[in-house]
Design a protein around this motif. Structure first.
Motif, PDB file in Angstrom:
ATOM      1  N   VAL A 271       0.822  -1.201   0.000  1.00  0.00           N
ATOM      2  CA  VAL A 271       0.000   0.000   0.000  1.00  0.00           C
ATOM      3  C   VAL A 271       0.865   1.265   0.000  1.00  0.00           C
ATOM      4  CG1 VAL A 271      -0.169   0.144   2.522  1.00  0.00           C
ATOM      5  CG2 VAL A 271      -2.014   1.068   1.096  1.00  0.00           C
ATOM      6  N   VAL A 272       2.092   1.152   0.462  1.00  0.00           N
ATOM      7  CA  VAL A 272       3.020   2.283   0.436  1.00  0.00           C
ATOM      8  C   VAL A 272       3.817   2.305  -0.862  1.00  0.00           C
ATOM      9  CG1 VAL A 272       5.037   3.320   1.563  1.00  0.00           C
ATOM     10  CG2 VAL A 272       3.201   2.318   2.948  1.00  0.00           C
ATOM     11  N   ALA A 273       4.278   1.142  -1.287  1.00  0.00           N
ATOM     12  CA  ALA A 273       5.143   1.085  -2.464  1.00  0.00           C
ATOM     13  C   ALA A 273       4.388   1.339  -3.761  1.00  0.00           C
ATOM     14  CB  ALA A 273       5.838  -0.276  -2.532  1.00  0.00           C
ATOM     15  N   ALA A 274       3.144   0.864  -3.879  1.00  0.00           N
ATOM     16  CA  ALA A 274       2.406   0.958  -5.143  1.00  0.00           C
ATOM     17  C   ALA A 274       2.234   2.403  -5.617  1.00  0.00           C
ATOM     18  CB  ALA A 274       1.058   0.258  -5.015  1.00  0.00           C
ATOM     19  N   PRO A 275       1.743   3.333  -4.774  1.00  0.00           N
ATOM     20  CA  PRO A 275       1.623   4.715  -5.267  1.00  0.00           C
ATOM     21  C   PRO A 275       2.966   5.370  -5.571  1.00  0.00           C
ATOM     22  CG  PRO A 275       1.076   4.579  -2.924  1.00  0.00           C
ATOM     23  CD  PRO A 275       1.169   3.188  -3.422  1.00  0.00           C
ATOM     24  N   LEU A 276       3.998   4.986  -4.828  1.00  0.00           N
ATOM     25  CA  LEU A 276       5.319   5.544  -5.108  1.00  0.00           C
ATOM     26  C   LEU A 276       5.836   5.066  -6.462  1.00  0.00           C
ATOM     27  CD1 LEU A 276       7.071   5.262  -1.615  1.00  0.00           C
ATOM     28  CD2 LEU A 276       6.436   7.360  -2.819  1.00  0.00           C
ATOM     29  N   VAL A 277       5.693   3.764  -6.719  1.00  0.00           N
ATOM     30  CA  VAL A 277       6.116   3.233  -8.013  1.00  0.00           C
ATOM     31  C   VAL A 277       5.305   3.870  -9.139  1.00  0.00           C
ATOM     32  CG1 VAL A 277       6.201   1.155  -9.448  1.00  0.00           C
ATOM     33  CG2 VAL A 277       6.974   1.061  -7.075  1.00  0.00           C
ATOM     34  N   GLY A 278       4.004   4.071  -8.911  1.00  0.00           N
ATOM     35  CA  GLY A 278       3.173   4.713  -9.920  1.00  0.00           C
ATOM     36  C   GLY A 278       3.644   6.114 -10.242  1.00  0.00           C
ATOM     37  N   LEU A 279       3.947   6.894  -9.203  1.00  0.00           N
ATOM     38  CA  LEU A 279       4.446   8.251  -9.416  1.00  0.00           C
ATOM     39  C   LEU A 279       5.766   8.243 -10.163  1.00  0.00           C
ATOM     40  CD1 LEU A 279       4.547  11.340  -8.869  1.00  0.00           C
ATOM     41  CD2 LEU A 279       5.591  10.797  -6.641  1.00  0.00           C
ATOM     42  N   LEU A 280       6.678   7.378  -9.735  1.00  0.00           N
ATOM     43  CA  LEU A 280       8.000   7.332 -10.359  1.00  0.00           C
ATOM     44  C   LEU A 280       7.914   6.873 -11.820  1.00  0.00           C
ATOM     45  CD1 LEU A 280      10.007   5.746  -7.405  1.00  0.00           C
ATOM     46  CD2 LEU A 280       9.967   8.141  -8.094  1.00  0.00           C
ATOM     47  N   PHE A 281       7.072   5.876 -12.089  1.00  0.00           N
ATOM     48  CA  PHE A 281       6.962   5.394 -13.467  1.00  0.00           C
ATOM     49  C   PHE A 281       6.309   6.443 -14.368  1.00  0.00           C
ATOM     50  CE2 PHE A 281       4.988   3.157 -17.003  1.00  0.00           C
ATOM     51  CZ  PHE A 281       6.066   2.413 -17.459  1.00  0.00           C
ATOM     52  N   LEU A 282       5.329   7.165 -13.838  1.00  0.00           N
ATOM     53  CA  LEU A 282       4.701   8.220 -14.635  1.00  0.00           C
ATOM     54  C   LEU A 282       5.720   9.308 -14.970  1.00  0.00           C
ATOM     55  CD1 LEU A 282       1.985   9.021 -15.849  1.00  0.00           C
ATOM     56  CD2 LEU A 282       1.495  10.290 -13.740  1.00  0.00           C
ATOM     57  N   GLY A 283       6.556   9.671 -13.992  1.00  0.00           N
ATOM     58  CA  GLY A 283       7.608  10.636 -14.279  1.00  0.00           C
ATOM     59  C   GLY A 283       8.615  10.103 -15.274  1.00  0.00           C
ATOM     60  N   LEU A 284       8.924   8.793 -15.174  1.00  0.00           N
ATOM     61  CA  LEU A 284       9.858   8.172 -16.112  1.00  0.00           C
ATOM     62  C   LEU A 284       9.284   8.137 -17.521  1.00  0.00           C
ATOM     63  CD1 LEU A 284      12.461   6.533 -16.657  1.00  0.00           C
ATOM     64  CD2 LEU A 284      11.187   4.488 -15.984  1.00  0.00           C
ATOM     65  N   TYR A 285       7.992   7.918 -17.641  1.00  0.00           N
ATOM     66  CA  TYR A 285       7.358   7.824 -18.960  1.00  0.00           C
ATOM     67  C   TYR A 285       7.598   9.089 -19.783  1.00  0.00           C
ATOM     68  CZ  TYR A 285       3.690   7.679 -22.485  1.00  0.00           C
ATOM     69  OH  TYR A 285       3.005   7.719 -23.677  1.00  0.00           O
ATOM     70  N   PHE A 286       7.475  10.244 -19.167  1.00  0.00           N
ATOM     71  CA  PHE A 286       7.604  11.503 -19.911  1.00  0.00           C
ATOM     72  C   PHE A 286       9.060  11.871 -20.203  1.00  0.00           C
ATOM     73  CE2 PHE A 286       3.312  12.012 -18.166  1.00  0.00           C
ATOM     74  CZ  PHE A 286       2.638  12.334 -19.327  1.00  0.00           C
ATOM     75  N   SER A 287      10.010  11.070 -19.704  1.00  0.00           N
ATOM     76  CA  SER A 287      11.396  11.269 -20.126  1.00  0.00           C
ATOM     77  C   SER A 287      11.628  10.659 -21.501  1.00  0.00           C
ATOM     78  CB  SER A 287      12.368  10.641 -19.121  1.00  0.00           C
ATOM     79  OG  SER A 287      12.329   9.220 -19.204  1.00  0.00           O
TER      80      SER A 287
END
Length: 495
Positions: A271-287
Motif C-alpha cells: 500500500v506504500v510502495a504501489a503509489p510511489l512506483v506509480g508516481l515514479l513510473f509516470l515521471g519516467l514515462y515523460f522522459s
C-alpha cells in the motif's frame, strides 16, 4: 611551467594521493593522501581555469558567497566529525545535483553541492583520524579501486586529449577517490540502510513530481538542446532537475528497482510502495528514455527471479518472455524500415567507433578522456559524441572487486546488501546504453557503503531469533517489559 606539464604533475600527485587515502592503514598516510589530492586538484584547476575566470570570482559579492560557503562547509565538517554515520546520507543527498557553470569556453554541469559535502566529509575524517577513530577500507574494494584510479590518472601522460583528461580527473576521478575514502570509513549503524533507502526514494519522488510539472506546463529548466528538439516532435521530453532525460531516468529507475527489492524482501508494504512506483513510473514515462525503460525491465526482472517465490518466478518469467518477443518484433520492424543507427538512436555508431579505438590500443588505451578525439581521428568522423566511453584494462578488475564486495556484504547484512546490489545493477546496465558509470557518484557510494558494512559486526543469529520472538509477542524492544504469556501458558494453573 606550461599548463600541460602542470596537469601531468598533478595527475601523478593525485594518483599517489588516491592510493594513500584508499589503502592507508595509518593516519599519517591518510593525511598525506588527502594533502596530495588537494594539491592535485588545485594544480589541475590552475591548469584548466583561465585567468579571466578567476578574476570573475574576485568580485565582492562572489567572494562573500565563497566565504559563506566555506563557513557552511566547516560547520558541516564539525557536525560530521561528531556524527560520522551521517556521511553516507549527506553524500547521497548531494550526489544528484549538478549546477551549470561556465569554465572558459565550456558550459558544464558540475557536482558543486557534492564537492562541498566531500570537502566537509574529508575534513571530518581527518579530525577523526587524528583522534584515532578510523580504520582501513577492506582490501577487496580498496586495492582494485586504487589501481583503477591510479592507472586512470597516470594515463594523462599519454592522453590524446589532455584537456578533456584533466577535466575528468579534476571533477570526477579524484573527488570520487575522496568519496570512497570517507563513505567506506563511516560507521555502519543499524538505521543507515533505512535512511539511505528513504532518501533515495524521496529524492526520486521529488524529481518525478518536477518532471510531471514540466510535462504539464511544457517548460524545461535546463537542456537547451532538448528545447530545440522538443519543438520538432509530437511529444515533449522532460529532464526534471537534470540536463539529460537519460540521467533523469536513471535516478527514477534506481528508486523503482529499490522498491521492487524491498517489496520482495517484505521491508515495505504494497500500500506504500504501489503509489510511489506509480508516481515514479509516470515521471519516467515523460522522459521517453529508451535506455532507462530497458534497464527498468531488466533489473526488475532479475530482482524478481532472485528474490521471489517459485510460483511468482514462473509467472514473471513467462510474462517477461512474452514482452521480450513483442519488443523484439517491434525492434526488428523498426530496424527493417530504418537504418540500425536510427533504430538504436545512434548507439550502434557509438559502439562501432569505440571498438575501433579498443582494437587499435588494446593494452593501455588512449588515455583518460581521450576516446572521443581518438575515435574522430581514427575513424575519420567529423564529430564524435562525448557520451562514448573510453576503456582501460583495469576496468574489469575494478568491476570484479565491486562484485566481490557486494557478495561479501550480502553474507553479513542480507537485505541491505541486496538493496545495494540492486542499485549497482541498475547503474551497470544503464552504462551499457549511456555513459557515466564511473562518473556517477552513486556508483562509488554504493560500493563504499558495502565496504563499510563489512567492517560492522554481523547480526548474531541468537539476537535475530530473540528479536523475531519479541516482535511475534508484540513486546516493545526498547522496554524491559516481561513477555506476553502465550495461550498455552495462560491455561496452566498457578503453582
Amino acid at each position: 611551467m606550461s599548463h600541460h606539464a602542470l596537469a601531468e604533475i598533478a595527475a601523478l600527485l593525485g594518483a599517489g594521493g588516491a592510493v594513500a587515502v584508499l589503502v592507508a592503514g595509518r593516519r599519517m598516510a591518510l593525511f598525506l593522501g588527502f594533502a596530495l589530492l588537494a594539491a592535485a586538484e588545485a594544480m589541475l584547476a590552475v591548469a584548466l581555469v583561465p585567468a579571466r575566470d578567476l578574476q570573475y570570482l574576485s568580485t565582492p559579492g562572489r567572494l562573500t558567497a565563497l566565504a559563506l560557503g566555506g563557513l557552511a562547509a566547516l560547520a558541516l565538517a564539525a557536525l560530521l566529525a561528531r556524527l560520522p554515520a551521517l556521511v553516507p546520507v549527506c553524500v547521497l543527498v548531494a550526489a544528484p545535483f549538478r549546477l551549470p557553470i561556465d569554465l572558459g569556453s565550456q558550459h558544464a554541469f558540475l557536482l558543486v553541492p557534492l564537492y562541498a559535502v566531500l570537502a566537509a566529509s574529508s575534513l571530518a575524517l581527518v579530525v577523526r583520524a587524528w583522534r584515532g577513530q578510523v580504520g582501513r577500507i577492506p582490501l577487496v574494494l580498496s586495492l582494485p579501486a586504487a589501481a583503477f584510479i591510479a592507472f586512470d590518472a597516470t594515463s594523462l601522460l599519454w592522453a590524446r586529449d589532455p584537456a578533456q583528461g584533466s577535466i575528468q580527473l579534476l571533477f570526477f576521478i579524484f573527488p570520487f577517490a575522496s568519496l570512497v575514502a570517507v563513505v567506506a570509513r563511516a560507521p555502519y549503524v543499524p538505521w543507515l540502510p533505512r535512511a539511505l533507502a528513504t532518501t533515495l526514494v524521496a529524492l526520486a519522488a521529488v524529481f518525478a513530481a518536477i518532471g510531471l510539472y514540466q510535462a504539464w506546463t511544457r517548460t524545461l529548466f535546463f537542456a537547451q538542446d532538448l528545447r530545440v528538439a522538443n519543438a520538432y516532435t509530437s511529444y515533449f521530453r522532460v529532464t526534471s532537475m537534470f540536463k539529460d532525460p537519460s540521467i533523469y531516468g536513471r535516478h527514477l529507475v534506481l528508486a523503482i528497482v529499490l522498491l521492487v527489492v524491498l517489496l520482495w524482501l517484505g521491508k515495505v508494504r504494497l500500500v506504500v510502495a504501489a503509489p510511489l512506483v506509480g508516481l515514479l513510473f509516470l515521471g519516467l514515462y515523460f522522459s521517453y528514455s529508451q535506455s532507462s525503460m530497458v534497464v527498468l525491465f531488466a533489473a526488475s526482472l532479475l530482482a524478481t527471479l532472485v528474490l521471489a517465490d517459485r510460483r511468482s518466478r514462473r509467472v514473471v518469467l513467462v510474462a517477461a518472455l512474452v514482452a521480450a518477443v513483442a519488443g523484439g518484433t517491434v525492434a526488428a520492424t523498426s530496424a527493417h524500415k530504418a537504418s540500425i543507427q536510427k533504430a538504436t538512436s545512434g548507439r550502434s555508431r557509438l559502439v562501432s567507433i569505440t571498438t575501433t579505438v579498443i582494437a587499435n590500443h588494446p593494452m593501455i588505451g588512449v588515455g583518460v578522456g581521450s576516446q572521443p578525439l581518438a575515435s574522430r581521428q581514427e575513424t575519420g568522423r567529423r564529430s564524435v559524441a562525448k557520451s562514448a566511453s573510453h576503456t582501460t584494462p583495469l576496468t574489469v578488475a575494478a568491476e570484479l572487486g565491486a562484485v566481490r564486495v557486494l557478495v561479501l556484504a550480502r553474507r553479513r547484512h542480507g537485505p541491505a546488501a541486496l538493496g545495494l546490489a540492486g542499485a549497482f545493477l541498475v547503474l551497470f546496465l544503464h552504462s551499457l546504453f549511456y555513459s557515466g558509470f564511473f562518473e556517477d557518484p552513486i556508483t562509488w557510494g554504493t560500493l563504499a557503503v558495502a565496504a563499510s558494512s563489512l567492517a560492522a559486526p554481523a547480526p548474531a543469529p541468537a539476537a535475530e531469533a530473540k528479536t523475531r520472538e519479541l516482535r511475534a509477542r508484540r513486546v516493545p524492544l526498547s522496554t524491559g517489559a516481561p513477555p506476553v504469556p502465550a495461550p498455552a501458558d495462560l491455561a496452566k494453573p498457578d503453582a
